[in-house]
Design an enzyme around this catalytic site. Structure first.
Site, PDB file in Angstrom:
ATOM      1  N   PHE A 251       0.820  -1.224   0.000  1.00 53.94           N
ATOM      2  CA  PHE A 251       0.000   0.000   0.000  1.00 53.94           C
ATOM      3  C   PHE A 251       0.850   1.268   0.000  1.00 53.94           C
ATOM      4  O   PHE A 251       0.378   2.340  -0.366  1.00 53.94           O
ATOM      5  CB  PHE A 251      -0.974  -0.002   1.187  1.00 53.94           C
ATOM      6  N   LYS A 252       2.120   1.141   0.378  1.00 54.12           N
ATOM      7  CA  LYS A 252       2.986   2.325   0.408  1.00 54.12           C
ATOM      8  C   LYS A 252       3.120   2.942  -0.990  1.00 54.12           C
ATOM      9  O   LYS A 252       3.387   4.130  -1.124  1.00 54.12           O
ATOM     10  CB  LYS A 252       4.369   1.974   0.960  1.00 54.12           C
ATOM     11  N   ASP A 253       2.949   2.125  -2.035  1.00 52.95           N
ATOM     12  CA  ASP A 253       3.017   2.650  -3.409  1.00 52.95           C
ATOM     13  C   ASP A 253       1.975   3.735  -3.655  1.00 52.95           C
ATOM     14  O   ASP A 253       2.179   4.621  -4.486  1.00 52.95           O
ATOM     15  CB  ASP A 253       2.765   1.532  -4.433  1.00 52.95           C
TER      16      ASP A 253
END
Length: 494
Positions: A111-113
């Site tokens: 999810f950091k993307d």
């Protein structure tokens, strides 16, 4: 109307969005907060007709008011493009009565993307706006995912260097390989002998070292952060909660104005805080269910009102949540004090000196939108297996914690409000643990045999991000003790 930012500890105010993004952390060690949380100026009905990119603009323009429309749209277009393996960017999958918001379709399958694809563009635009001549050094501690996503985002971005510290034995093998094989002449990685909190504390110390900052300045460098303490990380995360609600509305899964709950697997508190911001902006979110693993410092906090990091640090199969100091909680604390920076600063001082603090009854009342829950390792494994056996839907170990906590919450409260679960990583990022969960036995194969085995069992294609590291050479092999981080930074910068 321009929205300005201020430090949660009172040392800085009247800071523009672009300045806050460049600085990352306030000079007094506080986190930048908008002076108010803006309301959406489009209805959910209007948003339901928009693409992810259009939704991103509608949310972000309200927070990043010193960026022009052209600048912001350019950042969004460059971030949310073919790096994602689906046009929807953040699709929803319905399984076992919940909606899984899949936040792992970007280039590093976590999810950091979602935020780190856009942060480099926001930052380089901010540098131009503020006539910054120095090279920007992105300094980040990671519990596994931020590091790779930040390096992928900043690799070979002109005018930047990126330095990432991660806990040597505190990340999955895939996470580690993703970091140590990262290309880019400006990327640097070091494994520290310690846990994530040691890495995070070390990075914060460096940010708080005025002499060190002055020394770097003489060499033409200035520090910034890609951690979720940077407001440029938090704002893009609000987008996908707004988008999820709008999407469910457009597909007829929700009626306009119908409430939803949101369940988020939580470590550093940034991802769930973004959902809280979405609620404050006008998304009909009823309860924010904060899911913890064995390191249940947040669960205990929401139960008792006392935040206490004086406890054993437990390594689990959901390493991105193996955190005892949830940095972003400071922003919620600040809001719950009625934006009283002095009180906020005093509580953070207590945390740093005693390892704990207790909020007032009034502050606790202001956090009534949150419910805490936790799932231990065994329950996490059982939930992953049960969901897969019954529905064929496969989730990773962090989403497993969230799914288990959500089930328990529903059973204990009888609250059947429709629920979005933030699914934060591809099962392939934690393939060994996921395969062990669904097969119920310890796996002895090597990492890539396990990945192939999981593909055979699940029928889910292996993501490109995993195929890439199968044969990629290791480019980074620095290790250091937690008290050598400053020296390591200097060595990396030559």
């Amino acid at each position: 109307m321009e929205l300005s930012y201020q430090s949660t500890r009172g040392g800085e105010a009247g800071v523009t969005a672009s300045q806050a993004i460049l600085k990352g952390l306030a000079a007094d060690g506080g986190l930048f907060m908008p002076c108010f949380i803006p309301k959406l100026d489009k209805t959910m009905k209007e948003l339901s007709l928009m693409t992810y990119q259009e939704t991103a603009y509608e949310v972000m323009k309200l927070f990043l008011t010193d960026y022009t429309e052209a600048e912001l749209k350019s950042c969004i277009e460059r971030a949310y493009d073919s790096k994602f393996d689906t046009q929807e960017i953040a699709p929803l999958s319905k399984a076992d009565g919940a909606y899984y918001l899949e936040l792992y379709h970007g280039s590093t399958i976590a999810f950091k993307d979602m935020a780190l694809s856009i942060l480099p563009h926001l930052m380089t635009t901010a540098a131009k706006k503020n006539q910054v001549k120095n090279k920007i050094v992105i300094l980040t501690a990671t519990s596994g995912d931020t590091g790779k996503a930040a390096m992928a985002g900043f690799a070979d971005v002109e005018g930047t260097e990126i330095i990432v510290f991660y806990p040597r034995d505190g990340v999955s093998r895939v996470q580690e390989l993703q970091m140590v094989t990262q290309k880019g002449d400006n990327t640097h990685v070091a494994a520290i002998h310690g846990n994530f909190d040691d890495a995070q504390t070390g990075v914060k110390k460096i940010f708080g070292d005025k002499e060190f900052a002055d020394f770097l300045e003489t060499k033409g460098y200035q520090l910034s952060s890609a951690n979720s303490i940077n407001i440029g990380r938090l704002v893009p995360q609000i987008v996908y909660y707004v988008y999820a609600y709008a999407k469910l509305l457009s597909t007829g899964e929700l009626a306009d104005g119908e409430w939803i709950n949101v369940t988020v697997p939580t470590g550093n508190f940034g991802n769930i805080l973004a959902a809280y911001f979405a609620k404050q902006m006008g998304v009909p979110v009823k309860t924010l269910i904060c899911a913890s693993n064995d390191n249940k410092v947040l669960f205990d906090f929401f139960q008792s009102g006392t935040y206490d990091r004086n406890r054993e640090f437990i390594l689990t199969s959901s390493p991105s949540m193996d955190i005892l100091i949830s940095s972003n909680l400071e922003r919620l604390i600040y809001l719950s004090t009625g934006c009283d920076a002095a009180l906020s600063a005093a509580l953070m001082k207590e945390l740093s000196e005693k390892g704990s603090y207790t909020v007032t009854g009034e502050m606790k009342e202001k956090m009534a939108d949150f419910a805490g829950g936790f799932a231990l390792e065994e329950e996490n494994r059982a939930t992953i297996k049960d969901l897969f056996d019954r529905t064929g839907y496969l989730i990773d170990t962090h989403t497993g914690v969230a799914a288990a906590v959500y089930r328990n919450y529903r059973q204990s409260t009888g609250d059947n409000t429709k629920t979005v679960i933030a699914s934060t990583a591809s099962p392939y990022k934690f393939s060994r643990n996921v395969l062990e969960a669904i097969e119920g036995k310890q796996e002895t194969e090597d990492e890539f045999q396990i990945i192939d085995h999981l593909a055979g069992v699940s029928g889910i294609p292996i993501p490109l991000a995993v195929e890439e590291i199968r044969t990629a050479p290791v480019r980074h092999n620095t290790e250091c003790d937690a008290d050598q981080m400053k020296e390591t930074v200097l060595r990396f910068l030559g």
